[in-house]
Design a protein around this motif. Sequence first.
Motif, short mmCIF file in Angstrom:
data_model
loop_
_atom_site.label_atom_id
_atom_site.label_comp_id
_atom_site.label_asym_id
_atom_site.label_seq_id
_atom_site.Cartn_x
_atom_site.Cartn_y
_atom_site.Cartn_z
N ALA A 1 -7.95 10.89 4.58
CA ALA A 1 -7.60 11.45 5.89
C ALA A 1 -6.22 12.09 5.86
N ASP A 2 -5.32 11.52 5.08
CA ASP A 2 -3.96 12.03 5.02
C ASP A 2 -3.85 13.32 4.21
N SER A 3 -4.73 13.51 3.22
CA SER A 3 -4.57 14.63 2.28
C SER A 3 -5.52 15.79 2.53
N VAL A 4 -6.65 15.56 3.21
CA VAL A 4 -7.64 16.61 3.30
C VAL A 4 -7.40 17.50 4.53
N THR A 5 -7.40 18.80 4.31
CA THR A 5 -7.38 19.81 5.36
C THR A 5 -8.27 20.96 4.89
N TYR A 6 -8.55 21.90 5.78
CA TYR A 6 -9.34 23.06 5.36
C TYR A 6 -8.64 23.81 4.24
N GLU A 7 -7.31 23.96 4.36
CA GLU A 7 -6.54 24.69 3.35
C GLU A 7 -6.61 23.98 1.99
N ILE B 1 -12.08 11.36 -3.60
CA ILE B 1 -13.36 11.91 -4.07
C ILE B 1 -13.93 11.04 -5.19
N GLY B 2 -13.05 10.59 -6.09
CA GLY B 2 -13.51 9.73 -7.17
C GLY B 2 -14.11 8.44 -6.65
N SER B 3 -13.52 7.86 -5.62
CA SER B 3 -14.05 6.62 -5.04
C SER B 3 -15.43 6.84 -4.44
N VAL B 4 -15.62 8.00 -3.81
CA VAL B 4 -16.94 8.31 -3.26
C VAL B 4 -17.97 8.38 -4.38
N TYR B 5 -17.63 9.03 -5.47
CA TYR B 5 -18.56 9.12 -6.61
C TYR B 5 -18.85 7.74 -7.19
N ILE B 6 -17.82 6.89 -7.28
CA ILE B 6 -18.01 5.56 -7.85
C ILE B 6 -18.98 4.75 -7.00
N THR C 1 -27.19 0.38 -0.25
CA THR C 1 -26.56 0.58 -1.55
C THR C 1 -26.11 2.01 -1.73
N ILE C 2 -26.70 2.94 -0.96
CA ILE C 2 -26.27 4.34 -1.04
C ILE C 2 -25.06 4.56 -0.14
N PHE C 3 -25.15 4.09 1.09
CA PHE C 3 -24.04 4.23 2.03
C PHE C 3 -23.19 2.96 1.99
N ALA C 4 -22.47 2.80 0.90
CA ALA C 4 -21.56 1.66 0.77
C ALA C 4 -20.42 1.81 1.77
N PRO C 5 -19.70 0.73 2.10
CA PRO C 5 -18.59 0.83 3.06
C PRO C 5 -17.57 1.90 2.69
N THR C 6 -17.31 2.08 1.39
CA THR C 6 -16.34 3.09 0.97
C THR C 6 -16.85 4.49 1.28
N THR C 7 -18.15 4.73 1.12
CA THR C 7 -18.72 6.04 1.43
C THR C 7 -18.62 6.33 2.92
N ILE C 8 -18.92 5.34 3.74
CA ILE C 8 -18.81 5.52 5.20
C ILE C 8 -17.37 5.81 5.59
N ALA D 1 -13.10 9.58 7.33
CA ALA D 1 -11.81 10.20 7.00
C ALA D 1 -11.91 11.71 6.95
N LEU D 2 -13.02 12.24 6.43
CA LEU D 2 -13.22 13.69 6.40
C LEU D 2 -13.29 14.26 7.81
N VAL D 3 -13.99 13.56 8.69
CA VAL D 3 -14.09 14.03 10.08
C VAL D 3 -12.70 14.06 10.73
N ILE D 4 -11.93 13.00 10.53
CA ILE D 4 -10.58 12.94 11.12
C ILE D 4 -9.67 14.01 10.51
N GLY D 5 -9.75 14.18 9.19
CA GLY D 5 -8.86 15.12 8.53
C GLY D 5 -9.16 16.57 8.83
N LEU D 6 -10.44 16.91 9.05
CA LEU D 6 -10.83 18.30 9.23
C LEU D 6 -10.85 18.76 10.69
N ILE D 7 -10.90 17.82 11.63
CA ILE D 7 -10.88 18.17 13.06
C ILE D 7 -9.44 18.05 13.55
N ASP D 8 -8.83 19.19 13.83
CA ASP D 8 -7.40 19.22 14.16
C ASP D 8 -6.99 18.31 15.31
#
Length: 389
Positions: free
Chosen positions: A62-68, A156-161, A226-233, A238-245
């Motif tokens: 959430a802290d690092s992701v923006t559209y830019e 991103i790596g954590s999501v893949y893991i 097992t697909i939607f692990a807590p880290t994935t959720i 975080a993506l929603v928070i980071g990308l919506i101004d």
Amino acid sequence: MMKLLHLFITSSKPVVEILMITSVGFYMALDGVNLLGPDSRKYLNDIVFYVFNPSLVGSRLADSVTYESLVKMWFMPVSLLLTFIIGSFLGWIVILITKPPPHLRGLIVGCCAAGNLGNMPLIIIPAVCKDIEGPFGDPENCHKYGMGYVAFSMAIGSVYIWTYVYNLMRVLSNSPTEAQPSIESSYKVPLISSKEEEEEDNHKVGRWDRFKRRMVSLSEKVNLSTIFAPTTIAAIIALVIGLIDPLRELIIGSVAPLGVLQDSVTLVGDGAIPATTLIIGGNLLKGMRSSGMKKSSIAGVLVARYILLPISGVLIVRGAYKLDLITSEPLYQFVLLIQYAVPPAMSLGTITQLFGTGESECSVIMLWAYGFASVSLTAWPTFFMWLVA
């Protein structure tokens, strides 16, 4: 010579930190101390899985992701995915050559596929940025942008893991707690009815009811949790928070009205790495007493992670640069290259603990991998810095 010595000290610091915390976990698991016995490790592992890891990924992303940042770093998720895919392929080759016990196949593939994208780059990048005469320019800007790259890489790596590697290890390990219910359900709840049942159903229920029944049977066979692990959720939130101004301005930043939420989540997430490392140390005691891991399998993992993957990374990153897929910025290329040279992810200890298989063997692999990391994380970063300069 002095620069090489400085880089060796810099690269060894995260390795030494991990080994020291691992030794504390090892001591706590001793029979005479018994502060981190099997039950304690299980409970702590559950806390890491459900609380610490989601908080860590959510706060960093959430802290690092923006559209830019997404536009500038679009190749990083692709490059990271390639590290996991190539690592999985190399892990499968190690399995074919060394022929480990079936329950350890998932662990070997996981160790080859998932790298430590957390505390290793978090320490290496600030350290190399301190060098004023280095290839990365002004130390302040280097630290600012470098940590942004690392945070995005880590998230991103954590999501893949927790999506790709977690489910890959679950399938390959074939642990009783995971495999048995699915086998039973395949007998008890058939995915497709027999012809006689379908003909009988045609008289009793309509097509919509039959469709709903089949979807229910499918959901019982596929464990979506097992697909939607807590880290994935957490990453999705975080993506929603980071990308919506409006949401970002409300929660993220030192002057945000609800900034205390971000600070609290970050504080909780900081416990993920030390807690996971303590668990690894506790499991190491069991591994030293009895481990089914072959020496050839351990050697195969080390060759895959410290020789073949970094070579693949050089070819991929430099190829992407030649094709104008990434910018000529040395720091960005350096971060991309480092992702191919790190030791196995500490999260693998959490995954094996959840499955209840391969915990001790995982600790043995980690001990060897992080022992050799001091050499690998000196040689390869030195070559990478020369390459991108």
